[in-house]
Motif scaffolding. Structure first.
Motif, PDB file in Angstrom:
ATOM      1  N   GLY A  99       0.847  -1.296   0.032  1.00  0.00           N
ATOM      2  CA  GLY A  99       0.044   0.035   0.142  1.00  0.00           C
ATOM      3  C   GLY A  99       0.806   1.191   0.096  1.00  0.00           C
ATOM      4  O   GLY A  99       0.588   2.321  -0.759  1.00  0.00           O
ATOM      5  N   LEU A 101       1.363   3.573   2.076  1.00  0.00           N
ATOM      6  CA  LEU A 101       0.533   4.893   2.593  1.00  0.00           C
ATOM      7  C   LEU A 101       1.650   5.784   3.410  1.00  0.00           C
ATOM      8  O   LEU A 101       2.535   5.205   3.750  1.00  0.00           O
ATOM      9  CB  LEU A 101      -0.778   4.542   3.300  1.00  0.00           C
ATOM     10  CG  LEU A 101      -1.862   3.864   2.159  1.00  0.00           C
ATOM     11  CD1 LEU A 101      -2.910   3.506   3.378  1.00  0.00           C
ATOM     12  CD2 LEU A 101      -2.207   4.734   1.421  1.00  0.00           C
ATOM     13  N   ASN A 110      -3.786  11.246   2.894  1.00  0.00           N
ATOM     14  CA  ASN A 110      -2.985  10.222   1.770  1.00  0.00           C
ATOM     15  C   ASN A 110      -3.860  10.478   0.337  1.00  0.00           C
ATOM     16  O   ASN A 110      -2.965  10.454  -0.571  1.00  0.00           O
ATOM     17  CB  ASN A 110      -3.143   9.062   2.272  1.00  0.00           C
ATOM     18  CG  ASN A 110      -1.868   8.617   3.010  1.00  0.00           C
ATOM     19  OD1 ASN A 110      -0.778   8.434   2.264  1.00  0.00           O
ATOM     20  ND2 ASN A 110      -2.035   8.244   4.381  1.00  0.00           N
ATOM     21  N   ALA A 159      -4.819   3.004  -0.953  1.00  0.00           N
ATOM     22  CA  ALA A 159      -3.901   3.115  -2.209  1.00  0.00           C
ATOM     23  C   ALA A 159      -4.194   3.186  -3.419  1.00  0.00           C
ATOM     24  O   ALA A 159      -3.807   4.204  -4.278  1.00  0.00           O
ATOM     25  CB  ALA A 159      -2.701   2.173  -1.897  1.00  0.00           C
TER      26      ALA A 159
END
Lengths: 272, 259
Positions: A99, A101, A110, A159
């Motif tokens: 992901g 993040l 994000n 994401a």
């Protein structure tokens, strides 16, 4: 098998020709050529460590090949300046396995990150866009959570929302199904398909989860030991007569890839 | 013998390579300074992390170092009947040497190690890679604000250290040991020069700030993206930046205070 003169592949978004990439002495790719058709989902499969992720990094321009060329949407990646590469990357999304993040920002920030970095949109517009993207992945209600409070599947969905924030032409998924429970796996499979069809994206899914990848892919490449060993639609591959591809697609424990790591004969090793 | 030479050669080549890499790295990071000017919020957030959060340790250490200087200085000065000069001794020691050096060492341990670990972890969890793929240069977006914040914070922390230290010396000297209040401050005021002492101290702390933060962010960025690699990088940050601070201190002192 479809030849490379196929009209769909002629209009490919990504064309790879004679790609060779080495890490130390080991050749990860050895004269690989492939095309990613526009508007379709292409799965790139192969055993762990065969360089699937490396292929995505090469397409994204994070790594440079030793030889060969990569053309993305008509532009040659290896000949690009840093600034041109940055412009191209704004039109590509990439979903990392973890992901990736930003851990110091919450879910909302994000997803807003690419918008804040690359646009000067007013705050109200950013808010609307972020909420739209989060709604698409079903996590609008989770916008105030921190990445550490998300499950693996949720992190990947955030994401994904971040990857589509700038409305890219293409998304690259790095092992999107690895380590997911059946429910979040199903959600991700559906999302990848849905995103591709509704947003008119081109998707590259790197995976070794055969079942899921074959379920959504329009076209499949199978890599092994730096070569493309199989290509075609999922239906083509299930009827292949290549023993290696058959072993891989049907997940057989023994075949051209042996169950046993090479070594001396068992009896000899036991000194019988 | 030949093996030893070979090992030595390999070792120094590796060192030179790292030095070269860190210089190229710095050059790219400096390219991100305009962005920090345009978006000061990025730097301010980092100044909170490296500066404000280091204030407590700087404050407490400064107080104790000042109090020890007060005690030790008094014991020596009183033999010559010169205990009135305690203020000068405390202030000069702090402003010229102990303020910049000790706060830089504390800064390396408190903020430098945190920077290295943070950046190393961002690398290991592919956050830096993800940024690159989002067409954001991590050297500009992540490293440059942290570097700038460290360079700004260090002289301020050193100043706080010296000020609190002087107060600590005052507490012990005047409060406990009975040095004359007026003499303590008056002699200090007469002997401490703005340019000669204070400015040189600020220059020192600025140089230390650059050295410590540079080493910290480079080690973080250059780390092997594994838990062991991050651990090693963090240790290297503290060791290398402490050594760098002491070495630079000698060079700067030799340049600034030789008569």
């Amino acid at each position: 098998m479809i030849s490379s003169h196929d009209p769909v592949l002629e209009n490919a978004l990504v064309k790879v020709r004679g790609l060779t990439f080495r890490r130390g002495e080991r050749a990860i790719f050895d004269d690989v050529s492939l095309e990613i058709p526009r508007g379709k989902i292409t799965a790139v499969m192969g055993p762990s460590g065969c360089g699937k992720t490396t292929l995505l990094r090469l397409i994204g321009g994070q790594l440079r090949p030793a030889s060969g060329y990569l053309v993305v949407d008509g532009a040659e990646i290896t000949a690009m300046s840093r600034a041109e590469l940055m412009q191209l990357r704004k039109r590509m999304g990439m979903l990392f396995q973890s992901g990736a993040l930003l851990t110091d920002l919450n879910v909302f920030e994000n997803v807003a990150f690419p918008l804040r970095e690359h646009t000067t949109l007013p705050e109200s517009m950013i808010r609307d866009l972020v909420l739209m993207k989060l709604e698409a992945v079903g996590l609008r209600g989770a916008r105030n959570l921190l990445p550490s409070e998300l499950s693996g599947g949720m992190a990947r969905r955030v994401a994904l929302a971040r990857a589509i924030a700038l409305d890219p032409m293409m998304i690259m998924y790095d092992e999107p199904f690895t380590g997911q429970d059946p429910i979040s796996m199903g959600v991700l499979v559906r999302l990848i398909k849905l995103m591709n069809d509704t947003l008119g994206l081109t998707s590259i899914v790197v995976s070794h989860d055969i079942h899921e990848a074959l379920a959504i892919a329009d076209y499949v490449y199978i890599l092994s030991a730096g070569k493309v060993v199989g290509r075609g639609s999922p239906a083509d591959l299930s009827q292949t007569d290549n023993p290696w591809v058959r072993q891989f697609v049907q997940a057989l424990p023994d075949g051209p890839v042996h169950f046993h790591y090479p070594g001396a004969a068992f009896a000899e090793d036991l000194r019988l | 013998m030949l093996d030893l030479l070979q090992e030595l050669g390999r070792w120094s080549l590796k060192g030179l390579q790292r030095l070269g890499r860190s210089n190229v790295f710095m050059l790219y990071v400096l390219g991100g300074i305009p962005m920090c000017v345009r978006r000061p919020r990025l730097v301010i957030t980092q100044m909170f992390a490296v500066g404000v959060l280091s204030i407590l340790i700087i404050f407490v250490s400064g107080l104790f170092v000042g109090m020890v200087l007060g005690l030790q200085g008094y014991n020596t000065l009183v033999d010559f009947g010169a205990e009135e000069s305690l203020g000068v001794l405390v202030a000069l020691s702090l402003v010229r040497e102990l303020g910049p050096v000790v706060s830089a060492l504390l800064f390396a341990g408190r903020a430098g190690s945190a920077l290295t670990a943070e950046i190393g972890l961002m690398k290991a969890t592919e956050q830096l890679s993800a940024m690159e793929m989002m067409a954001v240069d991590p050297l500009h977006r992540v490293i440059a604000p942290r570097l700038l914040a460290g360079i700004i914070a260090m002289p301020l922390l050193a100043a706080i250290f010296s000020a609190v230290g002087v107060f600590g010396g005052y507490l012990v000297g005047v409060g406990m040991l009975g040095v004359d209040d007026g003499a303590f401050w008056a002699q200090m005021q007469a002997s401490v020069e703005i340019r000669e002492d204070i400015l040189n101290g600020v220059i020192k702390s600025l140089v230390f700030g650059v050295a410590v933060t540079w080493i910290a962010v480079f080690e973080g960025y250059d780390t092997l993206p594994t838990s062991e690699g991050i651990g090693r990088a963090t240790t290297r940050t503290v060791v290398n930046s402490s050594l760098a601070v002491l070495a630079f201190d000698f060079i700067l002192t030799a340049l600034m205070f030789n008569k």
